[in-house]
Design an enzyme around this catalytic site. Structure first.
Site, PDB file in Angstrom:
ATOM      1  N   ASP A  32       0.757  -1.113  -0.070  1.00  0.00           N
ATOM      2  CA  ASP A  32      -0.122   0.109  -0.149  1.00  0.00           C
ATOM      3  C   ASP A  32       0.834   1.234  -0.048  1.00  0.00           C
ATOM      4  O   ASP A  32       2.115   1.195   0.353  1.00  0.00           O
ATOM      5  CB  ASP A  32      -0.848  -0.001   1.022  1.00  0.00           C
ATOM      6  CG  ASP A  32      -2.271   0.871   0.894  1.00  0.00           C
ATOM      7  OD1 ASP A  32      -2.339   1.191   0.048  1.00  0.00           O
ATOM      8  OD2 ASP A  32      -2.746   0.855   2.011  1.00  0.00           O
TER       9      ASP A  32
ATOM     10  N   THR B  68      -2.549   6.417  -4.169  1.00  0.00           N
ATOM     11  CA  THR B  68      -3.422   7.281  -4.232  1.00  0.00           C
ATOM     12  C   THR B  68      -2.664   8.723  -5.096  1.00  0.00           C
ATOM     13  O   THR B  68      -3.412   9.363  -5.566  1.00  0.00           O
ATOM     14  CB  THR B  68      -4.206   8.109  -2.978  1.00  0.00           C
ATOM     15  OG1 THR B  68      -2.797   8.320  -2.322  1.00  0.00           O
ATOM     16  CG2 THR B  68      -4.790   7.344  -2.175  1.00  0.00           C
TER      17      THR B  68
END
Ligand code: ADE
Length: 340
Positions: free
Chosen positions: A111, A160
């Protein structure tokens, strides 16, 4: 911070429930049709060849299901999954410890993959490309490089901030998928599905009400649903009717477009303190005591999608729509700003 409806991460105690709400198979995964179809082909082809899947990069705003998809990929491939995040891999040795413990076909989920440091990235390249680990032993003149073979594994990276990924790292992912905000139909299906799993009785108009205010984000929808369920239990007879949903959401100050207090403060700051813009994100963050990263990752993408915010080289501008949504009078020169 962690009590908000819109936030970048999941509270620890919410994790167990969130896990139960997450789909385990691709067939259960709602929305993101393009990504799903491409992924299905990728996984089926690898399975047929009895190979590990190519490295996969998932990017897009938080809460859209990147972690969920990584788990689904592992599930579909009958593979084990190890979960880590860019900032937790501090030194090359940390990465070496992780990858040397992987078995063939395993999934390594990283992540925030844009937050890997350079030294770690450098040893990740050959690990991804050649399934080899180049280690340096000793120091000075006696230093030697040894190459360790690794099993064929799959990295699923999530970010992101696609633009913050270095080009060499980006290039090593064989499949790159962008997740987008979900449309209303998908959001309604997700809310209804989650309510069923939670055993909450909910009327269809209440499903729509929650779906409309969830900013196209399943994580937000699941949070709103749980808070509305609490409200129904405490202030009504437990059933989530349209009126109950309406009252609960009003109490949470989530408006009909899903904007919360922070979204409105971002827009009001640009408009009232900086004449509608341009203003830098750091200045906005300081003015409302928020983290610039949170504003950039969580708030801005949705405000931009709604057409409330323009991000330009000179800074952020509030658009005419933003003024109108807040019930403020837009100045005449606003169209000029948009042309810059
Ligand atoms: N929960 C979170 N994301 C989901 C999705 N895309 N489909 C179904 N349930 C979800």
């Amino acid at each position: 911070m962690s009590d908000r409806i819109v936030s970048p991460s999941i509270k620890q105690e919410e994790l167990a429930l969130d896990l139960s709400l997450r789909p385990k198979k691709l067939a259960e995964y709602i929305g993101q049709a393009k990504v799903k179809e491409n992924l299905k082909i990728l996984l089926e082809a690898a399975q047929a060849r009895h190979e590990a899947v190519d490295h996969i990069l998932l990017y897009g705003p938080p809460g859209l299901g990147k972690t969920t998809l990584a788990n689904i990929i592992a599930n579909e491939m009958n593979a084990a999954i190890k979960i880590t995040a860019g900032p937790s891999i501090e030194r090359p040795g940390d990465l070496a410890a992780i990858v040397t413990n992987l078995r063939a076909g395993d999934i390594l989920f990283i992540d925030e993959v844009h937050r890997l440091n350079r030294a770690v990235e450098e040893i990740l390249y050959p690990a991804m490309e050649d399934f080899a680990l180049d280690l340096i032993t000793g120091k000075g003149p006696s230093a030697r490089s040894i190459r360790l073979k690794l099993p064929r594994f799959t990295i699923v990276g999530a970010t992101t901030r696609f633009a913050m990924l270095s080009a060499p790292l980006r290039d090593r992912f064989g499949a790159v998928y962008r997740l987008d905000y979900y449309d209303l139909d998908a959001m309604k299906t997700i809310v209804a599905r989650s309510a069923k799993i939670l055993g909450a009785e909910i009327e269809p108009p209440a499903v729509t009400e929650i779906a409309q205010r969830s900013r196209g984000t399943p994580r937000v929808a699941n949070r709103l649903l749980k808070r509305v369920r609490d409200y129904a239990q405490v202030r009504a007879d437990g059933k989530i009717t349209e009126a109950v949903a309406h009252q609960a959401l009003a109490l949470m100050e989530v408006d009909e477009l899903g904007l919360d207090d922070i979204d409105r403060r971002v827009l009001r700051t640009i408009i009232e303190k900086f004449g509608g813009g341009p203003v830098g994100v750091g200045t906005i963050a300081a003015a409302i005591s928020e983290e610039a990263d949170t504003i950039m990752d969580v708030y801005e993408p949705y405000l931009i999608q709604l057409g409330f915010l323009d991000r330009t080289m000179r800074g952020r501008f509030a658009t005419r729509r933003a003024y109108e949504h807040l019930g403020l009078e837009p100045p005449d020169r606003i169209e000029q700003n948009r042309l810059l």
